[in-house]
Design a protein around this motif. Sequence first.
Motif, short mmCIF file in Angstrom:
data_model
loop_
_atom_site.label_atom_id
_atom_site.label_comp_id
_atom_site.label_asym_id
_atom_site.label_seq_id
_atom_site.Cartn_x
_atom_site.Cartn_y
_atom_site.Cartn_z
N MET A 179 -25.83 -48.18 -35.72
CA MET A 179 -25.08 -49.35 -34.87
C MET A 179 -26.09 -50.66 -35.29
SD MET A 179 -22.59 -48.01 -33.51
CE MET A 179 -22.34 -46.83 -35.25
N SER A 218 -19.70 -57.14 -34.82
CA SER A 218 -18.69 -56.47 -33.98
C SER A 218 -17.82 -55.79 -35.19
CB SER A 218 -17.80 -57.41 -33.29
OG SER A 218 -18.89 -57.77 -32.04
N VAL A 219 -17.44 -56.50 -36.06
CA VAL A 219 -16.39 -56.08 -36.93
C VAL A 219 -16.92 -55.01 -38.11
CG1 VAL A 219 -14.84 -56.55 -38.84
CG2 VAL A 219 -14.98 -58.02 -36.72
N THR A 221 -19.70 -53.29 -37.91
CA THR A 221 -20.28 -52.00 -36.98
C THR A 221 -19.22 -51.01 -36.47
OG1 THR A 221 -22.10 -53.19 -36.60
CG2 THR A 221 -21.93 -51.33 -35.59
N PHE A 222 -17.91 -51.71 -36.38
CA PHE A 222 -17.14 -50.81 -35.54
C PHE A 222 -16.56 -49.64 -36.42
CE2 PHE A 222 -12.59 -49.67 -34.32
CZ PHE A 222 -12.76 -49.62 -33.12
N TYR A 225 -18.85 -46.90 -35.58
CA TYR A 225 -18.88 -46.54 -34.02
C TYR A 225 -17.56 -45.71 -33.96
CZ TYR A 225 -17.44 -47.53 -29.23
OH TYR A 225 -17.23 -47.48 -27.60
N PHE A 226 -16.61 -46.15 -34.64
CA PHE A 226 -15.24 -45.24 -34.42
C PHE A 226 -15.54 -43.79 -34.87
CE2 PHE A 226 -11.12 -43.80 -35.71
CZ PHE A 226 -10.26 -44.04 -34.63
N TYR A 259 -24.16 -49.50 -29.59
CA TYR A 259 -23.01 -50.22 -29.81
C TYR A 259 -22.98 -51.64 -29.25
CZ TYR A 259 -18.55 -52.50 -31.64
OH TYR A 259 -17.63 -53.28 -31.99
N ILE A 263 -23.82 -55.48 -30.26
CA ILE A 263 -22.83 -56.73 -30.41
C ILE A 263 -23.30 -57.68 -29.33
CG2 ILE A 263 -20.87 -55.32 -31.12
CD1 ILE A 263 -19.76 -55.21 -28.24
N THR A 339 -14.32 -63.08 -30.13
CA THR A 339 -15.18 -61.94 -30.25
C THR A 339 -14.53 -60.84 -29.38
OG1 THR A 339 -17.45 -63.20 -30.42
CG2 THR A 339 -17.33 -60.89 -29.53
#
Length: 340
Positions: A179, A218-219, A221-222, A225-226, A259, A263, A339
């Motif tokens: 993350m 945010s974008v 790393t997502f 994360y998902f 995460y 962010i 964001t």
Amino acid sequence: KLVLLLSTCIAFLIYTGSFVFDSGLRKSDLEVIRVLTVAIPIYACVKLTWGIFQGEKFSNNYVLTKQILLPISRLSFLTVAVLAGLGVLGLAYAQILAYTLVLITGLYLLYRDARESTLRSISWDFSKSTELLAFSSPLVLAGAMNMVMSQTDTILIGVLSTTAEVGVYNTVYPLAMLMFIVQSSLGFIFLPSLSEKHMSGIGDEVKQSYLQIVRIISVLTFPAYFILMYNPRLVLKIIFGDEYTSGALALVVLTAGFYIRAILGPNNTALKAIGRTKMIMYLDVITGLLNLFLNIVLIREYGLLGAAIATTISYLLMGFLYSTMLYWFTGIHPLSKKTI
């Protein structure tokens, strides 16, 4: 010069101390310690070179020396040492050779690419050295607390729980640390840029840059994360095997916390850029002590899941405190409509 002087003094103290306090150590261990003291000034100069690359925005040189040359040279020299049967002492020499190669390469790249004004400004100035010490000494303690914080959970699991859980946790923790990859990469570029804008008094540009970096983090790393949150048990089974799937819940806890921490943006880097290193030290000491307390309490009750909860709480508190202080000093915050 200051880095070389201090690191050499530390190396000398450790080297001479190995002769004084040698009663509880084997002769082979003492030899390794004395050999590795040579690496202290070398490693310090390597870190300084990387810092100059960051300040001068030489990202290619940074990636080349740290992410490519260092791993390849370490693997190569260590492999040779193992195949030649040189033992632990040979492995120590292999590490020194690897960092020496990185230092020589880094100095060459620095000499080749640095502006003349930068090279000419490298001189001994006591007043500047005192100012530099005042700025960087709090970061030494902060770095030590971060190191302790990153190892406390693993050590206490071994002490308060089982070695099997240590093995599981050591597979879960690095996955959750994914993350922070984007945040740390952007922080390398963000620090010198923010410092320049802060010194120039361009407050609005600094805020917009920070918000843009938060959106990028945010974008990008997502997806990781998902994947980790959607089916952590399957991820652990595919990568490490069935015996590690017991760490799935701990992976979810760590991934979610890391995460959120990521962010919030490079708030630590931003505080460094505006010179608030003492504040970083205070916050790191607070969260480091809290992390120790929570790990002791929760690991006794919940094992590796307790360690994950303790570490997550500590990292989240650290992130929120950084962001609060950053907003207090500059008005910068990570929230915007885009964001959210």
